[in-house]
Design a protein around this motif. Structure first.
Motif, PDB file in Angstrom:
ATOM      1  N   ALA A 197       8.254  -3.732   5.444  1.00  0.00           N
ATOM      2  CA  ALA A 197       7.484  -4.438   6.471  1.00  0.00           C
ATOM      3  C   ALA A 197       6.188  -3.691   6.775  1.00  0.00           C
ATOM      4  O   ALA A 197       5.127  -4.317   6.941  1.00  0.00           O
ATOM      5  CB  ALA A 197       8.324  -4.579   7.741  1.00  0.00           C
ATOM      6  N   ALA A 198       6.258  -2.356   6.849  1.00  0.00           N
ATOM      7  CA  ALA A 198       5.048  -1.579   7.097  1.00  0.00           C
ATOM      8  C   ALA A 198       4.071  -1.709   5.939  1.00  0.00           C
ATOM      9  O   ALA A 198       2.848  -1.757   6.147  1.00  0.00           O
ATOM     10  CB  ALA A 198       5.425  -0.104   7.315  1.00  0.00           C
ATOM     11  N   THR A 199       4.585  -1.785   4.703  1.00  0.00           N
ATOM     12  CA  THR A 199       3.718  -1.958   3.534  1.00  0.00           C
ATOM     13  C   THR A 199       3.003  -3.304   3.591  1.00  0.00           C
ATOM     14  O   THR A 199       1.799  -3.410   3.309  1.00  0.00           O
ATOM     15  CB  THR A 199       4.542  -1.845   2.245  1.00  0.00           C
ATOM     16  OG1 THR A 199       5.230  -0.593   2.225  1.00  0.00           O
ATOM     17  CG2 THR A 199       3.648  -1.945   1.025  1.00  0.00           C
ATOM     18  N   LEU A 200       3.751  -4.348   3.957  1.00  0.00           N
ATOM     19  CA  LEU A 200       3.140  -5.678   4.067  1.00  0.00           C
ATOM     20  C   LEU A 200       2.086  -5.723   5.170  1.00  0.00           C
ATOM     21  O   LEU A 200       1.122  -6.499   5.077  1.00  0.00           O
ATOM     22  CB  LEU A 200       4.228  -6.728   4.336  1.00  0.00           C
ATOM     23  CG  LEU A 200       5.210  -6.985   3.185  1.00  0.00           C
ATOM     24  CD1 LEU A 200       6.298  -7.949   3.621  1.00  0.00           C
ATOM     25  CD2 LEU A 200       4.463  -7.525   1.966  1.00  0.00           C
ATOM     26  N   ASP A 201       2.267  -4.892   6.196  1.00  0.00           N
ATOM     27  CA  ASP A 201       1.278  -4.833   7.280  1.00  0.00           C
ATOM     28  C   ASP A 201       0.055  -4.009   6.912  1.00  0.00           C
ATOM     29  O   ASP A 201      -0.873  -3.867   7.718  1.00  0.00           O
ATOM     30  CB  ASP A 201       1.911  -4.252   8.545  1.00  0.00           C
ATOM     31  CG  ASP A 201       2.912  -5.223   9.171  1.00  0.00           C
ATOM     32  OD1 ASP A 201       2.810  -6.425   8.875  1.00  0.00           O
ATOM     33  OD2 ASP A 201       3.787  -4.769   9.937  1.00  0.00           O
ATOM     34  N   GLY A 202       0.052  -3.439   5.705  1.00  0.00           N
ATOM     35  CA  GLY A 202      -1.103  -2.692   5.239  1.00  0.00           C
ATOM     36  C   GLY A 202      -1.034  -1.199   5.456  1.00  0.00           C
ATOM     37  O   GLY A 202      -2.041  -0.498   5.257  1.00  0.00           O
ATOM     38  N   ARG A 208       3.092   5.254   6.613  1.00  0.00           N
ATOM     39  CA  ARG A 208       4.520   4.934   6.551  1.00  0.00           C
ATOM     40  C   ARG A 208       5.371   6.176   6.804  1.00  0.00           C
ATOM     41  O   ARG A 208       6.425   6.105   7.431  1.00  0.00           O
ATOM     42  CB  ARG A 208       4.867   4.339   5.182  1.00  0.00           C
ATOM     43  CG  ARG A 208       4.257   2.969   4.921  1.00  0.00           C
ATOM     44  CD  ARG A 208       4.973   2.256   3.780  1.00  0.00           C
ATOM     45  NE  ARG A 208       4.917   3.017   2.545  1.00  0.00           N
ATOM     46  CZ  ARG A 208       3.946   2.869   1.628  1.00  0.00           C
ATOM     47  NH1 ARG A 208       2.961   2.015   1.838  1.00  0.00           N
ATOM     48  NH2 ARG A 208       3.968   3.581   0.521  1.00  0.00           N
TER      49      ARG A 208
END
Length: 303
Positions: A197-202, A208
């Motif tokens: 989810a953090a990766t998808l948020d950029g 992270r």
């Protein structure tokens, strides 16, 4: 069911718990608490090899130890040694765990290689580093001379300015796989959906790490730091084999000073006094561990 019918089984279970714990408590009392109280008793008595009959002297030995500048050197060395080893061991262990937590080729072999220093007995590791630190034939001086970082060979263990740093490096090399194992197990239990989810948020790798990974393993980090504090403070093998507390007491810590005073100089009363001060420091560390563990348990219960 009546209240009395509930109370009686609970009381029976309580007695059963104590009965099952009794063997472990007896072993702890004999192996741990009896020597501990014996050390306190010995610290109030003057005892030596030539005068084996204990003579009660009250707090005279405490006054003698505190009046000796060596005590404060040992105390400062113990603090420097413990903090240096714990800090570097945890940083190196965490970074290694982060690396080994990735999908790497020959991952199993890499983990086995990293564990080798921890598997080695402490005395063997110390002898290995003693050869590496040798001023004439040691690998450390050879590499530094070849790379031009130094112009002349350095007697790492004979120089009071370099000895403590030298033994700390050896201890970190020996102990960092312990922290790596704990951190690797913790990293493998981090919720991957939060990282995704953090990766998808950029969020990048650093973001992270600090916003997702470290908060998820915070309790493990704190407990591991406290555990390594206790273990490092009590560590004896590497310093004794490398320097025996020298040169000029530059690497003496409580365990080596106790051993030298008691079994080298046969001043058992003074050795016991150093042991009491060591117990007091350890009591503070154990209390810190209990507080940290209790806080971690409360957070898990609240979650």
């Amino acid at each position: 069911m009546r209240y009395q019918d509930k109370v009686i089984p609970m009381r029976q279970d309580r007695w059963l718990h104590w009965l099952l714990l009794a063997p472990a408590l007896i072993v702890m009392a004999v192996m741990l608490y009896y020597p501990m109280f014996g050390t306190v008793y010995e610290s109030f008595h003057e005892t030596s090899f030539l005068n084996p009959n204990p003579k009660f002297v009250g707090f005279a030995l405490y006054q003698r130890v505190l009046a000796d500048g060596t005590f404060y050197t040992v105390l400062l060395n113990s603090v420097s040694w413990t903090l240096g080893v714990v800090l570097l061991q945890n940083i190196l262990g965490f970074l290694t765990a982060l690396l080994l937590n990735q999908q790497l080729p020959m991952q199993g072999m890499l983990r086995a290689i990293v564990l080798l220093p921890f598997i080695l007995p402490g005395v063997v590791a110390a002898i290995l580093w003693r050869f590496m630190y040798d001023p004439q034939l040691g690998l450390v001086n050879s590499l530094l001379l070849q790379t031009g970082l130094i112009d002349n060979s350095i007697a790492w263990l004979a120089d009071s300015r370099m000895a403590m740093a030298s033994v700390i490096i050896a201890a970190v090399w020996k102990g960092f796989p312990f922290s790596m194992l704990i951190y690797l197990a913790a990293l493998q239990n981090v919720d991957q959906s939060q990282i995704e989810a953090a990766t998808l948020d950029g969020a990048g790798p650093v973001r992270r790490l600090f916003d997702v990974t470290l908060p998820a393993i915070r309790d493990v980090v704190v407990v591991n730091i406290v555990l390594t504090l206790i273990l490092t403070f009590n560590y004896f093998d590497i310093i004794w084999v490398l320097t025996k507390g020298g040169p000029q007491s530059a690497t003496h810590i409580f365990p080596t000073k106790i051993f030298e005073t008691g079994f080298g100089q046969f001043r058992f009363g003074e050795a016991a006094t150093y042991g009491v001060f060591s117990i007091l420091v350890l009591a503070v560390l154990v209390a810190l561990y209990a507080i940290v563990q209790g806080g971690a348990n409360r957070r898990r219960a609240a979650a």
